[in-house]
Design a protein around this motif. Sequence first.
Motif, mmCIF file in Angstrom:
data_model
loop_
_atom_site.group_PDB
_atom_site.id
_atom_site.type_symbol
_atom_site.label_atom_id
_atom_site.label_comp_id
_atom_site.label_asym_id
_atom_site.label_seq_id
_atom_site.Cartn_x
_atom_site.Cartn_y
_atom_site.Cartn_z
ATOM 1 N N ALA A 1 -26.856 36.708 25.933
ATOM 2 C CA ALA A 1 -27.896 36.201 26.856
ATOM 3 C C ALA A 1 -29.238 36.881 26.597
ATOM 4 C CB ALA A 1 -27.450 36.416 28.302
ATOM 5 N N ASP B 1 -27.242 42.846 33.772
ATOM 6 C CA ASP B 1 -28.129 42.651 32.625
ATOM 7 C C ASP B 1 -29.413 41.954 33.038
ATOM 8 O OD1 ASP B 1 -28.071 39.741 32.293
ATOM 9 O OD2 ASP B 1 -26.078 39.944 31.401
ATOM 10 N N ILE C 1 -27.478 32.455 34.255
ATOM 11 C CA ILE C 1 -26.692 31.208 34.230
ATOM 12 C C ILE C 1 -27.307 30.283 35.280
ATOM 13 C CG2 ILE C 1 -24.395 30.183 34.521
ATOM 14 C CD1 ILE C 1 -23.216 33.031 34.173
ATOM 15 N N ALA D 1 -14.880 26.904 28.475
ATOM 16 C CA ALA D 1 -16.221 26.440 28.845
ATOM 17 C C ALA D 1 -17.228 27.417 28.255
ATOM 18 C CB ALA D 1 -16.362 26.400 30.358
ATOM 19 N N SER E 1 -21.456 27.815 26.504
ATOM 20 C CA SER E 1 -22.756 27.215 26.193
ATOM 21 C C SER E 1 -23.147 27.542 24.757
ATOM 22 C CB SER E 1 -23.806 27.777 27.152
ATOM 23 O OG SER E 1 -23.869 29.192 26.991
ATOM 24 N N LEU F 1 -14.597 34.718 30.858
ATOM 25 C CA LEU F 1 -14.797 34.623 32.311
ATOM 26 C C LEU F 1 -13.604 33.939 32.974
ATOM 27 C CD1 LEU F 1 -18.590 33.902 32.932
ATOM 28 C CD2 LEU F 1 -17.318 36.056 33.022
HETATM 29 P P1 ADP Z 1 -18.182 32.551 25.790
HETATM 30 O O1 ADP Z 1 -18.901 33.847 25.784
HETATM 31 O O2 ADP Z 1 -17.150 32.464 24.730
HETATM 32 O O3 ADP Z 1 -19.093 31.391 25.795
HETATM 33 P P2 ADP Z 1 -17.341 33.319 28.437
HETATM 34 O O4 ADP Z 1 -16.172 32.912 29.229
HETATM 35 O O5 ADP Z 1 -17.472 34.732 28.086
HETATM 36 O O6 ADP Z 1 -17.320 32.439 27.119
HETATM 37 O O7 ADP Z 1 -18.655 32.854 29.177
HETATM 38 C C1 ADP Z 1 -18.789 31.497 29.541
HETATM 39 C C2 ADP Z 1 -20.245 31.115 29.626
HETATM 40 O O8 ADP Z 1 -20.863 31.752 30.744
HETATM 41 C C3 ADP Z 1 -21.090 31.527 28.447
HETATM 42 O O9 ADP Z 1 -21.018 30.584 27.398
HETATM 43 C C4 ADP Z 1 -22.480 31.626 29.051
HETATM 44 O O10 ADP Z 1 -23.097 30.372 29.091
HETATM 45 C C5 ADP Z 1 -22.204 32.039 30.484
HETATM 46 N N1 ADP Z 1 -22.407 33.497 30.661
HETATM 47 C C6 ADP Z 1 -21.447 34.424 30.806
HETATM 48 N N2 ADP Z 1 -21.974 35.645 30.991
HETATM 49 C C7 ADP Z 1 -23.321 35.496 30.963
HETATM 50 C C8 ADP Z 1 -24.433 36.394 31.084
HETATM 51 N N3 ADP Z 1 -24.258 37.709 31.274
HETATM 52 N N4 ADP Z 1 -25.675 35.876 30.999
HETATM 53 C C9 ADP Z 1 -25.857 34.548 30.798
HETATM 54 N N5 ADP Z 1 -24.843 33.675 30.663
HETATM 55 C C10 ADP Z 1 -23.596 34.123 30.745
#
Ligand code: ADP
Length: 576
Positions: free
Chosen positions: A38, A59, A64, A77, A79, A99
Amino acid sequence: MEEIKLLSLEVINEIAAGEVIEKPSAVVKELIENSIDAKSKRIDVNIVSGGIRKILVVDDGIGINDRYIEKSILRHATSKMNNNTLNNIKSLGFRGEALYAIANASNLSIISRTKNMNTARKLEVSFGEIKKNSPHKGNIGTIICVEELFKRLPVRKKFLKSERAEALAIKNLIKKISLAYPNISFSFSEEGKDKLFLIGKDDTDSERLRVKEIIGKDFLDSSIFIKKDYSNFSFRLYASIPTYNKANWQNSAIIINGRLIKDKAILGVLKAAYAGLLAGNRYPVIILYVKINPKILDINVHPSKTEIRILNRTEINSSLIKMIRSELEKLGLRYSIDSQRALLNSFQNVNKENNKQEIINLPENTVIKKNSSININQEGNADNKYRLGLARAQINNMFIVSQTENSIILIDQHAAHERIVLESLKKDYFNNKVSRQVLLVPEILNVEEDIDLLFTRKKEIYSLGFIFDDYGDNSIIVREIPAILGKINIKILFEDLLENIKEVGIINPMNTSIEKILSSIACHNSIRAGKKLNIEEMNAMLRLMEKTPNSGQCNHGRPTFIELGLKDVEGLFGRI
Ligand code: ADP
Ligand code: MG
């Protein structure tokens, strides 16, 4: 026939979660990676009870969007997947599992705000179930709070190490990740106490500074920096010179495209680059940064993404080995002490070569320069009866030259002394009377996770000649050490001792484990290559060697001395 049934959803979730987050440090790793993806400039981690009670990661990244906050905890799921292909991954995450797994195994709350939102949004999830999704105050960025991890998975909880060990694993993880991102500030606190604070900088020197902060000034002072570009990959590497070595790879890190990688094959290659320079049970410290074209890299081989598949691995391995080896050679290090025969052969070859020429040109370095470090004794007579003769000179503060009635002997002073100390330690140990010296200034050592180990093994360590007490806050105070060790760096000795104890398990006087431990202790005291000795000291050492069992070999199996018969020498000159 046994009926085949599908697993229940809970069991499936549990298995899936376990693949990604088997322990608190794995949760922290996933959360930090999300913060890095991020584009955060600052990441703060707080834990309580080794992360089992609570993990909080704050952070200042892009956040999000509230539209997606619920989606973020769904399985698969993400991004981060561009064009639906695994072939060109530039982010740390891509599987969309972390997550989801964390949400299923804990009480999770996510507070997040993007730059387009006026106020943050808070999502609360309890063991997979969404409890609340509401506006909340908060800055741009994301706060993830994980509580009661694995509460519903008692099996997993049972296998966790102690809280202290988990906390330390988390701290070490943050240190290692921070090596890959010197532009990001990291902080870490445990039970409300600050443990780490690293300031991120964008300038060119930041990586070096981070290495210094994490691995230490000593390491930087004793290492070489190498940088090289190839067509599909490039290396940057900090590699210790052979005299700076450790009992394991713990202080080393391999970072491939910003990702901390555990790769036995690469470690093997790194070790191979030091062949002949380090004993088999000693390891260099290396911080290796590799940039590889993502197209030739497959990261998707392990759920925690710490292993990778590289398509042209052979090319990378051989480039790496060549690069390190040639830099070490430039340092002018000797690779190993040749055996008598090899030395003689080389003499003979030189001789043959020279015979072909009418005029003999001595290589420049055979001329003894005025300021050369040769320490000569011309007194004393040669008709002595000692097996190792009488010392005549010391060369480069490294080798002793001695003379017997019918031979010239070259002694590697460091190797020889190491053997002397080892044999004396062994004798004392088996006679149950290790004589100790009381330290004038007791040494306080911060031993972190090893504190438990130290106290469970206190009796064994005591029998080796060390006396220490608890000094609070994961540290010990060392009061006495074996007398024969003289003045040594106790911190490094304890580090090695503990590593060796971990490796051999129970110290058993009946087998090789004790030899291994004592040999690692002996290594610390030995007169280093580089210590100037006077003739009396040299002779004292020769006499000790004569009395010491196994003194023809150092503790690593290399010869401690080589002997050239005067007859052979005469032969070299064509006299016989
Ligand atoms: P991945 O990292 O493989 O995409 P995660 O389950 O770790 O899968 O996270 C899912 C989604 O949540 C990420 O793709 C991102 O869009 C969002 N996300 C998670 N943590 C953060 C963060 N600290 N800051 C911004 N977006 C986040
Ligand atoms: Mg992720």
